[in-house]
Every structure is written in C-alpha cells, then in structure tokens.
Design a protein around this motif. Structure first.
Motif, PDB file in Angstrom:
ATOM      1  N   SER A  26      43.654  38.000  -2.011  1.00  0.00           N
ATOM      2  CA  SER A  26      42.550  38.942  -1.850  1.00  0.00           C
ATOM      3  C   SER A  26      42.797  40.258  -2.580  1.00  0.00           C
ATOM      4  N   ARG A  27      44.062  40.662  -2.714  1.00  0.00           N
ATOM      5  CA  ARG A  27      44.364  41.896  -3.455  1.00  0.00           C
ATOM      6  C   ARG A  27      43.957  41.787  -4.917  1.00  0.00           C
ATOM      7  N   GLN A  28      43.981  40.585  -5.442  1.00  0.00           N
ATOM      8  CA  GLN A  28      43.609  40.360  -6.846  1.00  0.00           C
ATOM      9  C   GLN A  28      42.147  39.915  -6.978  1.00  0.00           C
ATOM     10  N   GLY A  29      41.381  40.017  -5.891  1.00  0.00           N
ATOM     11  CA  GLY A  29      39.955  39.698  -5.948  1.00  0.00           C
ATOM     12  C   GLY A  29      39.608  38.249  -5.688  1.00  0.00           C
ATOM     13  N   ILE A  30      40.574  37.456  -5.214  1.00  0.00           N
ATOM     14  CA  ILE A  30      40.310  36.044  -4.928  1.00  0.00           C
ATOM     15  C   ILE A  30      39.713  35.919  -3.529  1.00  0.00           C
ATOM     16  N   ALA A  31      38.762  35.012  -3.368  1.00  0.00           N
ATOM     17  CA  ALA A  31      38.100  34.806  -2.082  1.00  0.00           C
ATOM     18  C   ALA A  31      37.813  33.319  -1.893  1.00  0.00           C
ATOM     19  N   PRO A  32      37.654  32.877  -0.633  1.00  0.00           N
ATOM     20  CA  PRO A  32      37.326  31.466  -0.385  1.00  0.00           C
ATOM     21  C   PRO A  32      36.062  31.038  -1.116  1.00  0.00           C
ATOM     22  N   ASP A  33      36.015  29.760  -1.470  1.00  0.00           N
ATOM     23  CA  ASP A  33      34.886  29.106  -2.147  1.00  0.00           C
ATOM     24  C   ASP A  33      34.800  29.407  -3.644  1.00  0.00           C
ATOM     25  N   VAL A  91      38.278  20.765 -14.449  1.00  0.00           N
ATOM     26  CA  VAL A  91      38.100  21.120 -13.042  1.00  0.00           C
ATOM     27  C   VAL A  91      39.383  20.886 -12.253  1.00  0.00           C
ATOM     28  N   VAL A  92      39.692  21.819 -11.332  1.00  0.00           N
ATOM     29  CA  VAL A  92      40.821  21.666 -10.408  1.00  0.00           C
ATOM     30  C   VAL A  92      40.322  21.549  -8.975  1.00  0.00           C
ATOM     31  N   GLY A  93      39.596  22.556  -8.480  1.00  0.00           N
ATOM     32  CA  GLY A  93      39.121  22.507  -7.102  1.00  0.00           C
ATOM     33  C   GLY A  93      38.482  23.816  -6.687  1.00  0.00           C
ATOM     34  N   VAL A  94      38.517  24.095  -5.372  1.00  0.00           N
ATOM     35  CA  VAL A  94      37.864  25.269  -4.808  1.00  0.00           C
ATOM     36  C   VAL A  94      38.833  25.981  -3.875  1.00  0.00           C
ATOM     37  N   VAL A  95      38.845  27.319  -3.926  1.00  0.00           N
ATOM     38  CA  VAL A  95      39.717  28.106  -3.054  1.00  0.00           C
ATOM     39  C   VAL A  95      39.330  27.868  -1.595  1.00  0.00           C
ATOM     40  N   LEU A  96      40.329  27.569  -0.772  1.00  0.00           N
ATOM     41  CA  LEU A  96      40.089  27.265   0.634  1.00  0.00           C
ATOM     42  C   LEU A  96      40.338  28.470   1.524  1.00  0.00           C
ATOM     43  N   SER A  97      41.474  29.138   1.339  1.00  0.00           N
ATOM     44  CA  SER A  97      41.808  30.309   2.148  1.00  0.00           C
ATOM     45  C   SER A  97      42.704  31.236   1.351  1.00  0.00           C
ATOM     46  N   CYS A  98      42.767  32.510   1.794  1.00  0.00           N
ATOM     47  CA  CYS A  98      43.534  33.516   1.059  1.00  0.00           C
ATOM     48  C   CYS A  98      44.328  34.405   2.006  1.00  0.00           C
ATOM     49  N   ASN A 103      31.825  17.363  -5.341  1.00  0.00           N
ATOM     50  CA  ASN A 103      31.348  18.323  -6.323  1.00  0.00           C
ATOM     51  C   ASN A 103      30.217  17.716  -7.145  1.00  0.00           C
ATOM     52  N   SER A 104      29.268  18.560  -7.488  1.00  0.00           N
ATOM     53  CA  SER A 104      28.129  18.120  -8.286  1.00  0.00           C
ATOM     54  C   SER A 104      28.526  18.025  -9.754  1.00  0.00           C
ATOM     55  N   VAL A 105      28.311  16.856 -10.346  1.00  0.00           N
ATOM     56  CA  VAL A 105      28.664  16.618 -11.743  1.00  0.00           C
ATOM     57  C   VAL A 105      27.494  15.945 -12.453  1.00  0.00           C
ATOM     58  N   ALA A 112      25.629  23.281  -8.071  1.00  0.00           N
ATOM     59  CA  ALA A 112      26.236  23.940  -6.916  1.00  0.00           C
ATOM     60  C   ALA A 112      26.624  25.359  -7.297  1.00  0.00           C
ATOM     61  N   ASN A 113      27.014  26.159  -6.292  1.00  0.00           N
ATOM     62  CA  ASN A 113      27.359  27.550  -6.555  1.00  0.00           C
ATOM     63  C   ASN A 113      28.793  27.746  -7.019  1.00  0.00           C
ATOM     64  N   ASP A 114      29.579  26.668  -7.051  1.00  0.00           N
ATOM     65  CA  ASP A 114      31.005  26.825  -7.300  1.00  0.00           C
ATOM     66  C   ASP A 114      31.350  26.931  -8.790  1.00  0.00           C
ATOM     67  N   PHE A 115      31.016  25.900  -9.561  1.00  0.00           N
ATOM     68  CA  PHE A 115      31.437  25.820 -10.955  1.00  0.00           C
ATOM     69  C   PHE A 115      30.288  26.119 -11.914  1.00  0.00           C
ATOM     70  N   PRO A 116      30.576  26.801 -13.012  1.00  0.00           N
ATOM     71  CA  PRO A 116      29.579  26.904 -14.078  1.00  0.00           C
ATOM     72  C   PRO A 116      29.281  25.524 -14.653  1.00  0.00           C
ATOM     73  N   ALA A 117      28.169  25.372 -15.303  1.00  0.00           N
ATOM     74  CA  ALA A 117      27.818  24.092 -15.903  1.00  0.00           C
ATOM     75  C   ALA A 117      28.686  23.829 -17.123  1.00  0.00           C
ATOM     76  N   GLY A 118      29.003  22.537 -17.339  1.00  0.00           N
ATOM     77  CA  GLY A 118      29.672  22.136 -18.561  1.00  0.00           C
ATOM     78  C   GLY A 118      31.184  22.144 -18.538  1.00  0.00           C
ATOM     79  N   ILE A 119      31.822  22.414 -17.368  1.00  0.00           N
ATOM     80  CA  ILE A 119      33.278  22.360 -17.291  1.00  0.00           C
ATOM     81  C   ILE A 119      33.710  20.893 -17.297  1.00  0.00           C
ATOM     82  N   PRO A 120      34.662  20.484 -18.144  1.00  0.00           N
ATOM     83  CA  PRO A 120      35.090  19.078 -18.185  1.00  0.00           C
ATOM     84  C   PRO A 120      35.618  18.595 -16.832  1.00  0.00           C
TER      85      PRO A 120
END
Length: 276
Positions: free
Chosen positions: A129-136, A145-152, A169-171, A215-223
């Motif tokens: 969170s100090r570096q601006g990371i947040a869940p989701d 693609v790797v995944g989604v932040v779960l907790s911080c 995940n929507s693909v 979905a709100n997680d990933f931008p479009a077009g990520i391999p």
C-alpha cells in the motif's frame, strides 16, 4: 602404505592433541550457554555471508534473462501506448485535435514467493500500500497475464494468479474478437481452459488469446496464451478449449501491477445501474 604408517607415527602426538582439543571444544560448547551463543553467531555469520555470495552469483547469471524480459516488456508497452489512454473525440471536447488521457499506469515489482504446483496457487511481491498497490489490481509479466492482487500490507502484496482454481478472467480470441472466460482445472501450470466461446466461430491451433477489456481488471489486448487444442463434442454450442499460457509461472521474476485510474468511476456507475 609403509610411508603412510611412518607419517602417522611421526604425527601421532599432534593427532592426539588435535583430537583432545576438538573434544574439549565440543564439551565446552555443550555445557556453557555463552560459548554456544558465540559459536552459533560465528557460524551464522559465515553461512549468511556464503549464502549472500551464492545469491549474488546466481543473480549475476540471471541478469541476461531478466534484461531480455524487461526489454520485451518495454517493447510491448511502447507498442500499446494508445491502449493505455482513454480517447476523447475532438468533435466533442476540442475543435482542432484529439486528446488522450492516461488511464493505466504500471508499477514494477519483484516476486519474492511463488507456488505453481498446487490447486490454489499464490505469489507474493515486494510492493504494498505504501507504493500505491491495492486489492483487485491486475498483475502482468513481460510475457502476459499473471493474476490479480488479493491483499496488501504496507510493503508486500499477495496475488491470485490465473493458475488458481477460483480464478476467472474475461478473455477473447484475438483474431475473431470472440469473448470467453479463462479458467484453470488445477493440474498443469502451463495450460488453462477457455469456455463460453461459441462454435459458430472458426478456431485454429495457435490462435492467440488476449484479455478482452470487458472486466475492470486488465486492459484489453494483454497476451494470455495460445490455443493448444479444442473440440465441440459436448454439442452445447460452445468449444472446450485448452490454451498454452504465455506466462511461465515457474520462472516469474519481475512483474507489473496495473493501476486503472478510472476504475472507481466505472464501479460507481455499475453499482448505480445494478441498484435500479
């Protein structure tokens, strides 16, 4: 052999002395707390120094591979610069030109813990969170693609990768723009499945699968991966697709956490519609 026995005979007093000295040191350490602590600190320092040197050597030999990944990531980001911006029509807001407002930003992080052989895998990164990371927040690698932040916490975060039984995940198929859902069956970390792709669309081996942006997680077009095999034997109107994931979860080093600057705005609008 005769020379060996002669040598041992000449050194017998020294060998007896060294043996008695070793026994004395062991007895002293076993019966005195101070000596135990001193010897433990000494051995810990030696082992720590040795381990640090080994890690430095390993990191040195991995530099080439890591630099290649970072270079590939930079190339991918440069190629997708416009996809990280929200475009406003010049006819609406400006009379002469179009303007782009940045939507996605990227924070580099290092993977410090990772699993890939379980049914529910997790990984940990050295940013929080100090570096601006947040869940989701979405997480990607130089390959995809790797995944989604779960907790911080303040300085660390856990990530649910796509090789987790609960991950969805929507693909879409890049060639046809047909949307589907990425799921994992919990067996091989190198492969995943895509469901909900209608059989009315023609599929080919090695078709590229990317994030859809729905979905709100990933931008479009990520391999995401490449079609390995598919069939429609269930006769339900949808393919059963196995894909080869583009990210090698066994070799994850550096990743990028994506911040969507318009996520909360989109979320508020979605909740407003759902409440009606």
């Amino acid at each position: 052999m005769r020379h060996l026995f002669g040598l041992l005979k000449r050194l017998d007093y020294i060998l007896v002395f060294m043996t008695l000295l070793a026994i004395s040191i062991v007895l002293m350490i076993q019966n005195t707390h101070y000596q135990q602590s001193t010897v433990l600190n000494w051995t810990t320092a030696i082992v720590g120094s040795w381990t640090s040197q080994i890690n430095s050597i390993e990191e040195y030999f991995n530099l080439k591979s890591e630099n290649e990944k970072l270079a590939a990531e930079n190339a991918m980001l440069r190629a997708r610069m416009k996809e990280s911006f929200l475009s406003y029509s010049s006819a609406t807001y400006f009379s002469n030109d179009s303007v782009y407002e940045q939507r996605y930003t990227y924070t580099e992080a290092k993977v410090i813990k990772n699993s890939w052989t379980k049914r529910n895998n997790y990984l940990m990164i050295n940013k929080g969170s100090r570096q601006g990371i947040a869940p989701d927040m979405a997480v990607i690698s130089p390959q995809g693609v790797v995944g989604v932040v779960l907790s911080c916490t303040k300085n660390f975060s856990t990530v649910m990768p796509v090789i987790h039984a609960s991950s969805q995940n929507s693909v879409c198929i890049s060639r046809t723009k047909t949307n589907g859902t990425l799921v994992w069956n919990g067996t091989d970390y190198r492969y995943a499945n895509v469901v909900d792709i209608p059989t009315t669309y023609k599929l080919y081996d090695n078709d590229t699968v990317v994030t859809s942006g729905m979905a709100n997680d990933f931008p479009a077009g990520i391999p995401v991966g490449y079609v390995e095999s598919f069939d429609s034997e269930k006769n339900n109107g949808f393919y059963d697709i196995t894909i080869r994931l583009s990210t090698d979860f066994n070799k994850l080093g550096h990743v990028y956490v994506i911040t969507d600057r318009f996520k909360e705005e989109q979320k508020e609008l979605t909740e407003e519609i759902e409440d009606q």
